[in-house]
Design an enzyme around this catalytic site. Structure first.
Site, short mmCIF file in Angstrom:
data_model
loop_
_atom_site.label_atom_id
_atom_site.label_comp_id
_atom_site.label_asym_id
_atom_site.label_seq_id
_atom_site.Cartn_x
_atom_site.Cartn_y
_atom_site.Cartn_z
N ALA A 126 0.85 -1.19 0.00
CA ALA A 126 0.00 0.00 0.00
C ALA A 126 0.89 1.24 0.00
O ALA A 126 2.08 1.17 0.32
CB ALA A 126 -0.87 -0.02 1.24
N GLU A 152 -0.95 -9.41 -1.24
CA GLU A 152 -2.38 -9.72 -1.11
C GLU A 152 -3.06 -9.75 -2.48
O GLU A 152 -3.85 -10.64 -2.78
CB GLU A 152 -3.04 -8.69 -0.17
CG GLU A 152 -2.67 -9.00 1.28
CD GLU A 152 -3.12 -7.96 2.29
OE1 GLU A 152 -2.98 -6.76 1.99
OE2 GLU A 152 -3.59 -8.35 3.36
N GLU A 205 3.97 -5.61 6.98
CA GLU A 205 3.04 -4.74 7.71
C GLU A 205 3.38 -4.64 9.21
O GLU A 205 3.19 -3.59 9.83
CB GLU A 205 1.60 -5.24 7.57
CG GLU A 205 0.94 -4.92 6.26
CD GLU A 205 1.22 -5.95 5.17
OE1 GLU A 205 2.20 -6.71 5.29
OE2 GLU A 205 0.45 -5.99 4.20
C1 LIG Z 1 -2.50 -2.30 5.34
C2 LIG Z 1 -1.16 -2.20 4.80
C3 LIG Z 1 -0.84 -2.63 3.59
C4 LIG Z 1 -1.83 -3.25 2.70
C5 LIG Z 1 0.53 -2.51 3.09
O1 LIG Z 1 0.81 -2.92 2.02
S1 LIG Z 1 1.64 -1.72 4.07
C6 LIG Z 1 3.06 -1.53 3.03
C7 LIG Z 1 3.78 -2.79 2.92
N1 LIG Z 1 4.98 -2.56 2.16
C8 LIG Z 1 6.07 -2.11 2.74
O2 LIG Z 1 6.13 -1.88 3.92
C9 LIG Z 1 7.23 -1.94 1.84
C10 LIG Z 1 7.95 -0.67 2.16
N2 LIG Z 1 9.06 -0.44 1.27
C11 LIG Z 1 10.22 -1.08 1.38
O3 LIG Z 1 10.43 -1.94 2.18
C12 LIG Z 1 11.29 -0.66 0.43
O4 LIG Z 1 10.96 0.61 -0.05
C13 LIG Z 1 11.50 -1.60 -0.76
C14 LIG Z 1 12.06 -2.95 -0.27
C15 LIG Z 1 10.22 -1.85 -1.53
C16 LIG Z 1 12.52 -0.95 -1.72
O5 LIG Z 1 13.68 -0.61 -0.99
P1 LIG Z 1 14.75 0.43 -1.55
O6 LIG Z 1 15.08 0.04 -2.92
O7 LIG Z 1 15.84 0.49 -0.55
O8 LIG Z 1 13.99 1.82 -1.65
P2 LIG Z 1 13.53 2.82 -0.49
O9 LIG Z 1 13.10 2.07 0.71
O10 LIG Z 1 14.55 3.86 -0.33
O11 LIG Z 1 12.20 3.41 -1.13
C17 LIG Z 1 12.26 4.24 -2.29
C18 LIG Z 1 11.24 5.34 -2.13
O12 LIG Z 1 9.93 4.75 -2.15
C19 LIG Z 1 9.22 5.12 -0.99
N3 LIG Z 1 8.39 3.98 -0.61
C20 LIG Z 1 8.75 2.70 -0.55
N4 LIG Z 1 7.74 1.94 -0.21
C21 LIG Z 1 6.68 2.74 -0.10
C22 LIG Z 1 5.32 2.52 0.22
N5 LIG Z 1 4.84 1.28 0.45
N6 LIG Z 1 4.51 3.58 0.27
C23 LIG Z 1 4.96 4.81 0.01
N7 LIG Z 1 6.25 5.10 -0.30
C24 LIG Z 1 7.08 4.06 -0.35
C25 LIG Z 1 10.27 5.42 0.06
O13 LIG Z 1 9.78 6.25 1.06
C26 LIG Z 1 11.34 6.06 -0.79
O14 LIG Z 1 10.96 7.39 -0.99
P3 LIG Z 1 12.05 8.56 -0.93
O15 LIG Z 1 12.67 8.46 0.43
O16 LIG Z 1 13.02 8.25 -2.04
O17 LIG Z 1 11.25 9.79 -1.13
#
Ligand SMILES: C/C=C(\C)C(=O)SCCNC(=O)CCNC(=O)[C@H](O)C(C)(C)COP(=O)(O)OP(=O)(O)OC[C@H]1O[C@@H](n2cnc3c(N)ncnc32)[C@H](O)[C@@H]1OP(=O)(O)O
Length: 722
Positions: free
Chosen positions: A60, A102, A122
């Site tokens: 998400a 999911e 999550e």
């Molecule tokens: C209810 C809840 C539900 C249904 C969910 O799905 S909760 C979300 C579950 N997913 C996560 O928690 C994944 C989160 N992201 C990561 O773990 C990592 O970003 C990654 C493994 C997907 C990639 O890692 P990496 O290559 O190191 O990149 P960054 O972590 O630096 O991320 C890059 C930029 O993207 C933004 N980001 C990443 N994931 C999300 C997200 N799910 N939602 C919004 N934004 C996200 C992150 O903040 C970075 O942004 P900047 O810092 O570059 O501005």
């Protein structure tokens, strides 16, 4: 955000929401519309969901959680996918996480590149997979595996996911063309058992036992967090008929969503990423400055810190020349390094082959001359300014012009160290936390003359060696130890006023720290603090003895020094604030001798002890540190509150579900925190650190709820006004 196209009789829904294809409103809407459209189109026989760019949806959009909800929710989108009359295939690459997984589990088939990873992270955001993830995973992978994956949040390799039935097929090469071939092999209708709601959860027969084992593990490893417990309860509900289980999942999810823990953990997600972005000035910042490549390194000092740093560098594949003048110390250091690496092999964190490769990259040496050609040197000798100045002076003569010179100092002024060289632009602090091969924080410290290129290089190095780098400005103790000093000092005063070490530690452990200040003291060794106090006294021209009660008008507790003089150095001597079965043992026992020492100390000093409440222990520990945190913002030593929080989370084990000290202050309310600091200032006038920070006063008395993102700006305005 979702591109719809057709390839022969297949509808391809390509999610296009960089960088990680998060399932934001437009993506959810696009997927729902795409499934409907494909089902209406008579020419279409099957549907593929795929991600554009680096990944399948990684979950998400976390930034949407704090905003009003818009459009179809993930469950509605998922149910639309599951009820599609035409087979839906999720084609997975990159990281298929959270809501992404999911969506994949609502799909009828899952095909993935071998390099893909799947997972439910999550729990790290204080949540559970609330779009039926807790109901579907046990139906493919079984109760035990689902509980492990959902409570740990770990990323599972495609191969492991295939073994556990999460994926149907692994492919190499072009994912889309492989998926098109796969689609062509499918029947036109969806078999009953490909809709996971129709399949019973696996492992039902042992569910109670599996739940108990998982619950005990969670209580041990994630004590204080509520999300893992709700995750387990939700997975257990998968034994019920589908709709009933999904209803329980919803209730448990809503409980978490509205909890303070989830908000704090989501704040931490963005704070950790914000902390790696640095800004010193218009010319010196992350956008304008590039790192120089670091291919070879040197470390000076083969003590505990130096050896830990060497391990960290070696594990990241960097060659290291370790310099220690004394041959016995050098040998001891090399053995320590071998021991740490062997420990990783024993824990299956690396193979023997990888360990040998690391060790081949290590060159022990006794002379600084051997460092003449390395790209970066980290000095890790005793915390003594004269010694460090001397070493930096020599390094400046020996090392090639481009070499970056780093000091692993925990308190000393980087400007003074830099002045010993003719290259102050290439001098910087790299403060590791003990044990350096375990603790994730790297507090990088810039001086007045440190160049943007040098800063960019060590921030980059932090990522290379898999640390969380945070940048701060030089001052005594920087951010970490400057704030920690308040915390520790208050702990020692609370001991004098009425607490015993185990009582204090219990309160702070219940607050969420893995160990209280006195257990930490025993772990680090009471000789460390003693030496720092003696050095500080020498540098400032005063003396400290076990009779000292005031230093330059400030209250001082000599209790720790009394223990030191009795040879109670902590775990290593089997006695410190606690007693241990033997030197080096981990389990701490209350020691009546320590109680006697404390009571005598108080009697001699004429201190009347009293009962101290939990609230007072927490407030004095945390608010004294928070006040110092605001001073760090005020001085520009920390550039944003997120940096301070990340330092505490990763340097001192501050509970993640409370966000960090600055975030914690924001949840209490700055007006309340300020009031209590004023109260303690009045109560303890002989501790000047209770004087409320100007910035805190300004924010607290503004009459508005100023968001954390504006605190630093307020600090700059504050400074120019003064
Ligand atoms: C209810 C809840 C539900 C249904 C969910 O799905 S909760 C979300 C579950 N997913 C996560 O928690 C994944 C989160 N992201 C990561 O773990 C990592 O970003 C990654 C493994 C997907 C990639 O890692 P990496 O290559 O190191 O990149 P960054 O972590 O630096 O991320 C890059 C930029 O993207 C933004 N980001 C990443 N994931 C999300 C997200 N799910 N939602 C919004 N934004 C996200 C992150 O903040 C970075 O942004 P900047 O810092 O570059 O501005």
């Amino acid at each position: 955000m979702v591109d719809y196209r057709t390839v022969k009789s297949v509808a391809v829904l390509e999610v296009n929401n960089p960088p990680v294809n998060a399932l934001s409103y437009n993506v959810r809407q696009g997927l729902q519309d795409g499934i409907e459209r494909a089902n209406k189109d008579k020419e279409i026989k099957s549907i593929i969901i795929i991600g554009k760019g680096r990944t399948y949806p990684a979950g998400a959009d976390i930034s949407e959680f704090s905003k009003p909800h818009k459009g179809p929710n993930l469950i509605e989108v998922g149910l639309g996918i599951e009820s599609s009359r035409k087979p839906v295939i999720s084609a997975i690459h990159g990281t298929c996480l959270g809501g992404g997984l999911e969506i994949a589990l609502f799909s009828h088939y899952r095909i993935a590149l071998e390099s893909a990873k799947v997972g439910f992270p999550e729990v790290a955001l204080g949540l559970l997979p609330g779009a039926h993830g807790t109901q579907r995973l046990p139906r493919v992978a079984g109760m035990a595996f689902a509980m492990e994956i959902i409570t740990s949040g770990r990323h599972v390799s495609a191969r492991e996911a295939l073994q556990h039935g999460i994926l149907d097929k692994l492919v190499k090469g072009n994912l889309l063309s492989e998926s098109l071939d796969f689609a062509a092999s499918l029947p036109f209708s969806v078999p009953h058992n490909r809709r996971l709601r129709n399949v019973p959860a696996k492992g039902a027969e042992n569910a109670d036992r599996i739940f108990e084992v998982a619950l005990n593990k969670v209580k041990q490893k994630q004590n204080g967090f509520i999300a893992p417990i709700n995750c387990l309860k939700a997975v257990k509900a998968a034994l019920l008929p589908y709709e009933e289980g999904a209803k329980i999942e919803r209730e448990l999810f809503m409980e978490l969503l509205t909890s303070g823990q989830a908000k704090a953990q989501q704040y931490v997600f963005f704070a950790e990423r914000a902390a790696t972005r640095w800004y010193v000035s218009n010319e010196k910042n992350q956008k304008k400055c590039s790192a120089v490549p670091v291919k070879t390194t040197g470390v000076i000092g083969a003590g505990t810190m130096g050896s830990g740093i060497v391990v960290t560098l070696l594990r990241a594949g960097l060659p290291v020349i370790l310099v220690e003048q004394d041959s016995q110390n050098l040998e001891r250091g090399v053995n320590m390094i071998k021991g740490i690496l062997q420990g990783s092999v024993n824990l299956k964190r690396m193979t023997s082959q990888q360990m040998n490769k690391c060790l081949q990259q290590l060159t022990p040496a006794q002379s600084l001359d051997s460092l003449h050609n390395v790209d970066l040197v980290i000095e890790a000798v005793f915390e003594n300014l004269k010694l460090k100045e001397e070493i930096f002076g020599k390094l400046d003569e020996i090392c090639k012009q481009q070499t970056i010179l780093c000091s692993n100092t925990s308190t000393l002024d980087i400007d003074k160290i830099a002045r010993a060289t003719k290259r102050p632009d290439k001098v910087i602090g790299t403060h590791f936390f003990a044990p350096a091969f375990v603790m994730p924080l790297l507090e990088n410290v810039y001086g007045t003359k440190t160049s943007g290129e040098t800063i960019a290089t060590v921030m980059n190095l932090g990522k290379t060696i898999r640390k969380i780098p945070v940048l701060v400005k030089t001052c005594h103790g920087f951010v970490a130890n400057r704030m920690l000093a308040r915390y520790q000092t208050e702990a020692s005063f609370l001991l004098e006023e009425g607490c015993l070490p185990h009582e204090y530690d219990q309160v702070m452990e219940e607050f969420g720290f893995p160990m209280g200040a006195f257990k930490v003291g025993d772990l680090s060794g009471l000789d460390i603090g003693y030496r720092i106090r003696q050095e500080l006294a020498k540098a400032n021209g005063y003396t400290v003895t076990t009779d000292t009660r005031y230093i330059q008008g400030e209250r001082f507790s000599s209790l720790a020094d009394k223990l030191y003089e009795l040879g109670r150095l902590g775990r290593k001597t089997g006695k410190g604030w606690y007693k241990y079965d033997r030197p080096g043992a981990k389990e701490a026992f209350v020691d009546p001798d320590v109680t006697d020492i404390i009571l005598k100390h108080c009697k001699d000093a004429g201190i009347i002890r009293r009962k101290i409440s939990t609230q007072e222990i927490v407030e004095r520990s945390m608010y004294s540190s928070i006040n110092e945190g605001f001073r760090c913002l005020e001085d520009g030593v920390a550039s944003k509150p997120e940096d301070i929080d990340v330092i505490w989370l990763h340097g001192f084990g501050f509970p993640r579900y409370r966000g960090g000290p600055m975030y914690y202050a924001s949840t209490i309310g700055l007006a309340e925190v300020y009031d209590r600091i004023c109260y303690y200032h009045k109560t303890f006038p002989e501790s000047s650190y209770w004087v409320p920070s100007d910035l805190l006063r300004k924010l607290a008395t503004s009459g508005r709820n100023i968001p954390m993102s504006d605190w630093s700006t307020a600090a700059t305005v504050n400074k120019s006004r003064l």
